[in-house]
Structure formats: C-alpha cells, structure tokens
Design an enzyme around this catalytic site. Structure first.
Site, PDB file in Angstrom:
ATOM      1  CE  LYS A  59      -3.911  -1.763   2.457  1.00  0.00           C
ATOM      2  NZ  LYS A  59      -5.072  -2.061   3.433  1.00  0.00           N
ATOM      3  N   GLY A 118       0.034  -1.486  15.088  1.00  0.00           N
ATOM      4  CA  GLY A 118       0.526  -1.414  13.975  1.00  0.00           C
ATOM      5  C   GLY A 118       0.776  -0.059  13.436  1.00  0.00           C
ATOM      6  CB  ALA A 119       3.237   1.662  12.555  1.00  0.00           C
ATOM      7  N   GLY A 120       1.645   0.396   9.784  1.00  0.00           N
ATOM      8  CA  GLY A 120       1.460   0.132   8.350  1.00  0.00           C
ATOM      9  C   GLY A 120       0.549   0.763   7.530  1.00  0.00           C
ATOM     10  N   GLY A 121       0.254   0.607   6.253  1.00  0.00           N
ATOM     11  CA  GLY A 121      -0.922   1.116   5.359  1.00  0.00           C
ATOM     12  C   GLY A 121      -2.025   1.212   6.004  1.00  0.00           C
ATOM     13  CB  ALA A 122      -4.247  -1.409   7.601  1.00  0.00           C
TER      14      ALA A 122
END
Length: 253
Positions: free
Chosen positions: A63, A115-119
C-alpha cells in the site's frame, strides 16, 4: 475492463470471487484477478500491472510502495498509502471503510491502534476525521511508528497489555489473527474495553475473545471491506447498488 488485487501473500483474498460474481450479476464484461508480488519484485512488476490493468487494489505489504508510481489523491497523500488505483491515479478507500463501518458507534478514548503500516495509517486518519484526539500507537518498531507523521503517542509492543488496560477502544491493523495467532493482551485488559475493531475480515481470536468477554462493540474487518469495496466500484465508475448488495451483503454483512 480488467482489475486485480496485488499483495504478498494474496492467496487468502476473497476479492476475486466477490468482484467477479458482482460483475456477473450486474451483467458487466469485466474481470478481476490476483497478482502475488514478492516485495523484491515490486518495482519491476508494478510497471507491468499499471500497463496491463485498468485498475487494481493493493494490500499488505504494497500500500505504501504504490504511492511512488501513481498520482495520489489528497487523502492518499495525507495517509501515505494507496489501496485503490484507477488509470494511473491512486486513492485510499480504507479510511472511508473505517468511518462508514463505525456509523452509530461512539469511539471512546483513549484509542489504541496496533500496527504502523498502510492499514494503521488509514485507521488513524479516519479516527482524526471523526474528531478522535487521544490515539496511542503500539508497534514492534518505534521508528516505523514515528514515521506515521500523525499526532499520536507511541509505545513499543512489549507495553501493549498495560496500554490496553488504560484504553477504551482497541484497533488491530496488523495481520495477527489471520492464522489464529493472538495479540498479547490479557483477558482482564480486553474486558475493560468499550470497542474492539479488527481489520482482518474474518473472525480472529481477538474478535472471538472480545465477544466472549462482553465487550460492548466488536467490529470485524468485513464491514470495513464492504464499504471500501463500494467506494472502489464508485471510483472505477461501475457501481450498481442492487448487484452490490446482492453479492457483498450475502458474504460480508
């Protein structure tokens, strides 16, 4: 037109089945495929995808990488992640899915986002748009959490349970739970929550535990996926309300 989903892994995705059934019901001559692209092949493969397909969806872990190859919308620029592409333009429909899936639900603060990604970026952006201010991000790597560039407090993964204990809402934006794994949150901490939200679109141990412990609002990722898919089809210019409800509600709601 030709569409697909890109990710790694992507074999678990229900998107091809749902979109192709939707096209069939709506009498549309479109197709939706699946492209499993390992991270090391991404820069080569994304060029082919952009040439070969009219539009596509991006999922974990692509992403953020997609941003470099498309013209991002204003929301996508702020989120720094794209999950929907149409003819060279990139959009983020995840955040819309989050907002719509929470209609009628109060998001009590503080809110923990795992979490720390696209989502995670889409969830945090959605929460900020909804007026939520006290957001705590828990991630394995502190540096990645700092790179989010949102007004949030940051904690390491080993602090998860003590942070959840003080919170009112919990959002899991990671893939933990897809294969039956559990977040390291005690039942006592879970029990004190008002809202538990998991972006994974089937029932994870987190969702099951939250329901069993009597958490007032428990939301699975299927609702987010439902509204995100609706937004994708509108962007692609092929949304048909009746066919969408017939296919997507049957599976997701």
């Amino acid at each position: 037109m030709k569409f697909c989903i890109i990710g790694y892994p992507v074999s678990h995705s229900i998107s091809p089945r749902l979109y192709n059934e939707y096209f069939k019901r709506a009498g549309m001559n479109h197709s939706y495929g699946m492209e499993e692209i390992p991270p090391e092949s991404f820069d080569t493969e994304i060029r082919r995808i952009l040439e070969e397909y009219d539009g596509f969806n991006a999922t974990i872990p692509h992403k953020e990488r997609v941003m470099r190859y498309v013209e991002p919308s204003e929301d996508a620029q702020r989120i720094k992640a794209v999950n929907c592409v149409f003819r060279g333009k990139g959009y983020n429909t995840d955040w819309v899915g989050v907002v719509k899936s929470l209609e009628g639900v109060e998001v009590k603060e503080p809110v923990v986002v795992v979490g720390a990604g696209g989502a995670a970026r889409a969830v945090i952006y959605a929460l900020l748009q909804m007026g939520v201010k006290d957001i705590w991000v828990v991630n394995r790597t502190i540096e990645r959490a700092k790179a989010l560039d949102f007004p949030v407090k940051i904690f390491s993964l080993d602090q998860l349970d003590e942070v959840v204990k003080k919170a009112k809402s919990l959002f899991n934006t990671t893939s933990v739970g897809m294969k039956g794994e559990k977040l390291t949150v005690s039942e006592a901490s879970l029990k004190g929550l008002y809202l538990v939200y998991d972006v994974v679109y089937f029932e994870t141990p987190l969702v099951s535990d939250a329901k069993r412990l009597g958490v007032e609002h428990v939301v699975k990722g299927n609702l987010m996926f439902y509204y995100q898919a609706m937004e994708n089809l509108k962007i692609w210019g092929i949304y048909d309300e009746r066919s969408f409800k017939e296919v997507f509600e049957e599976v997701l709601r």
